[in-house]
Design a protein around this motif. Sequence first.
Motif, PDB file in Angstrom:
ATOM      1  N   ARG A  76      33.482  43.646  34.916  1.00  0.00           N
ATOM      2  CA  ARG A  76      32.597  42.592  35.414  1.00  0.00           C
ATOM      3  C   ARG A  76      32.172  41.691  34.255  1.00  0.00           C
ATOM      4  NH1 ARG A  76      29.839  44.342  40.375  1.00  0.00           N
ATOM      5  NH2 ARG A  76      28.927  42.246  40.371  1.00  0.00           N
ATOM      6  N   PRO A  77      32.059  40.393  34.502  1.00  0.00           N
ATOM      7  CA  PRO A  77      31.609  39.492  33.432  1.00  0.00           C
ATOM      8  C   PRO A  77      30.111  39.615  33.178  1.00  0.00           C
ATOM      9  CG  PRO A  77      31.948  38.253  35.452  1.00  0.00           C
ATOM     10  CD  PRO A  77      32.409  39.677  35.723  1.00  0.00           C
ATOM     11  N   LEU A  78      29.698  39.271  31.975  1.00  0.00           N
ATOM     12  CA  LEU A  78      28.287  39.294  31.625  1.00  0.00           C
ATOM     13  C   LEU A  78      27.479  38.369  32.530  1.00  0.00           C
ATOM     14  CD1 LEU A  78      28.457  39.212  27.726  1.00  0.00           C
ATOM     15  CD2 LEU A  78      28.346  41.189  29.238  1.00  0.00           C
ATOM     16  N   ALA A  79      28.120  37.335  33.053  1.00  0.00           N
ATOM     17  CA  ALA A  79      27.440  36.398  33.955  1.00  0.00           C
ATOM     18  C   ALA A  79      26.872  37.117  35.174  1.00  0.00           C
ATOM     19  CB  ALA A  79      28.406  35.296  34.399  1.00  0.00           C
ATOM     20  N   ASP A  80      27.520  38.190  35.617  1.00  0.00           N
ATOM     21  CA  ASP A  80      27.023  38.933  36.775  1.00  0.00           C
ATOM     22  C   ASP A  80      25.677  39.596  36.483  1.00  0.00           C
ATOM     23  OD1 ASP A  80      29.318  38.180  38.094  1.00  0.00           O
ATOM     24  OD2 ASP A  80      30.195  40.194  38.160  1.00  0.00           O
ATOM     25  N   ILE A  81      25.496  40.062  35.261  1.00  0.00           N
ATOM     26  CA  ILE A  81      24.221  40.668  34.868  1.00  0.00           C
ATOM     27  C   ILE A  81      23.134  39.595  34.866  1.00  0.00           C
ATOM     28  CG2 ILE A  81      22.956  41.876  33.045  1.00  0.00           C
ATOM     29  CD1 ILE A  81      25.761  42.823  32.041  1.00  0.00           C
ATOM     30  N   THR A 121      27.870  29.223  29.734  1.00  0.00           N
ATOM     31  CA  THR A 121      28.452  29.626  31.020  1.00  0.00           C
ATOM     32  C   THR A 121      29.866  30.153  30.823  1.00  0.00           C
ATOM     33  OG1 THR A 121      27.105  28.019  32.221  1.00  0.00           O
ATOM     34  CG2 THR A 121      29.100  28.806  33.326  1.00  0.00           C
ATOM     35  N   HIS A 122      30.658  29.461  30.035  1.00  0.00           N
ATOM     36  CA  HIS A 122      32.037  29.890  29.767  1.00  0.00           C
ATOM     37  C   HIS A 122      32.051  31.268  29.096  1.00  0.00           C
ATOM     38  CE1 HIS A 122      36.291  29.533  28.811  1.00  0.00           C
ATOM     39  NE2 HIS A 122      35.983  29.954  27.591  1.00  0.00           N
ATOM     40  N   MET A 123      31.188  31.451  28.090  1.00  0.00           N
ATOM     41  CA  MET A 123      31.132  32.729  27.381  1.00  0.00           C
ATOM     42  C   MET A 123      30.727  33.859  28.322  1.00  0.00           C
ATOM     43  SD  MET A 123      28.728  35.045  25.830  1.00  0.00           S
ATOM     44  CE  MET A 123      27.257  34.088  25.720  1.00  0.00           C
ATOM     45  N   LEU A 124      29.715  33.642  29.135  1.00  0.00           N
ATOM     46  CA  LEU A 124      29.229  34.684  30.038  1.00  0.00           C
ATOM     47  C   LEU A 124      30.225  35.009  31.137  1.00  0.00           C
ATOM     48  CD1 LEU A 124      25.486  33.619  30.365  1.00  0.00           C
ATOM     49  CD2 LEU A 124      26.396  35.596  29.110  1.00  0.00           C
ATOM     50  N   ASN A 125      30.969  34.019  31.591  1.00  0.00           N
ATOM     51  CA  ASN A 125      31.960  34.248  32.643  1.00  0.00           C
ATOM     52  C   ASN A 125      33.259  34.839  32.115  1.00  0.00           C
ATOM     53  OD1 ASN A 125      30.837  33.509  35.211  1.00  0.00           O
ATOM     54  ND2 ASN A 125      30.773  31.413  34.471  1.00  0.00           N
ATOM     55  N   ASN A 126      33.524  34.665  30.830  1.00  0.00           N
ATOM     56  CA  ASN A 126      34.795  35.114  30.277  1.00  0.00           C
ATOM     57  C   ASN A 126      34.689  36.309  29.344  1.00  0.00           C
ATOM     58  OD1 ASN A 126      36.829  33.146  31.343  1.00  0.00           O
ATOM     59  ND2 ASN A 126      35.297  31.756  30.525  1.00  0.00           N
ATOM     60  N   PHE A 132      32.779  43.686  25.406  1.00  0.00           N
ATOM     61  CA  PHE A 132      31.676  43.892  24.478  1.00  0.00           C
ATOM     62  C   PHE A 132      31.604  45.352  24.069  1.00  0.00           C
ATOM     63  CE2 PHE A 132      27.839  42.077  22.648  1.00  0.00           C
ATOM     64  CZ  PHE A 132      27.147  43.214  22.282  1.00  0.00           C
ATOM     65  N   ASN A 133      31.836  46.240  25.028  1.00  0.00           N
ATOM     66  CA  ASN A 133      31.767  47.665  24.761  1.00  0.00           C
ATOM     67  C   ASN A 133      32.796  48.086  23.711  1.00  0.00           C
ATOM     68  OD1 ASN A 133      30.618  50.226  25.248  1.00  0.00           O
ATOM     69  ND2 ASN A 133      32.350  50.773  26.534  1.00  0.00           N
ATOM     70  N   LEU A 134      33.978  47.511  23.753  1.00  0.00           N
ATOM     71  CA  LEU A 134      34.992  47.834  22.743  1.00  0.00           C
ATOM     72  C   LEU A 134      34.494  47.483  21.342  1.00  0.00           C
ATOM     73  CD1 LEU A 134      38.337  46.773  24.464  1.00  0.00           C
ATOM     74  CD2 LEU A 134      37.567  49.084  23.901  1.00  0.00           C
ATOM     75  N   GLY A 135      33.785  46.374  21.227  1.00  0.00           N
ATOM     76  CA  GLY A 135      33.209  45.991  19.941  1.00  0.00           C
ATOM     77  C   GLY A 135      32.166  46.983  19.466  1.00  0.00           C
ATOM     78  N   LEU A 136      31.361  47.507  20.389  1.00  0.00           N
ATOM     79  CA  LEU A 136      30.372  48.531  20.032  1.00  0.00           C
ATOM     80  C   LEU A 136      31.056  49.806  19.562  1.00  0.00           C
ATOM     81  CD1 LEU A 136      27.676  48.326  22.856  1.00  0.00           C
ATOM     82  CD2 LEU A 136      27.268  48.065  20.411  1.00  0.00           C
TER      83      LEU A 136
END
Length: 145
Positions: A76-81, A121-126, A132-136
């Motif tokens: 799910r994209p961050l935009a959904d949160i 908007t582009h960042m949150l949708n994409n 992000f979790n892989l980066g963590l």
Amino acid sequence: MAIFSKTCEYAMRAVFYVAQKSHEGQKVGIKEIAEQINSPEAFLAKILQKLSRERLIQSVKGPNGGFYFDAVSLNRPLADIVSAVDGNEIFTGCGLGLTYCSESNPCPLHEEFKKIRNQITHMLNNTTIGKFNLGLIKGKFTLNK
């Protein structure tokens, strides 16, 4: 300066923390999440309940219960949160908070703010929760000191 409301900040931090623990095969309780993301426990409980109702995060009750992510939710994209917690104002709102601002009736910041808003908007949708979790997991990002 914060782009997101405090509620949204806590929601995203909690999502990232739970996603990281889910990768390790763990379910996480509210108390642990609140401690790890520096959030008031009662407030966080309401946020996680909302995210669970929106099926953005999974939960299981009981002694071995807690919050976790499945593979579908990680995509799910961050935009959904953001939408679930704060609505869509960040995607459409005026930089000055004016209700009448529009293409036909722009505020002084309209054109420049629209560019920034579109980038957000582009960042949150994409960007997915999983990305992000892989980066963590790889230590590229951090949620605390």
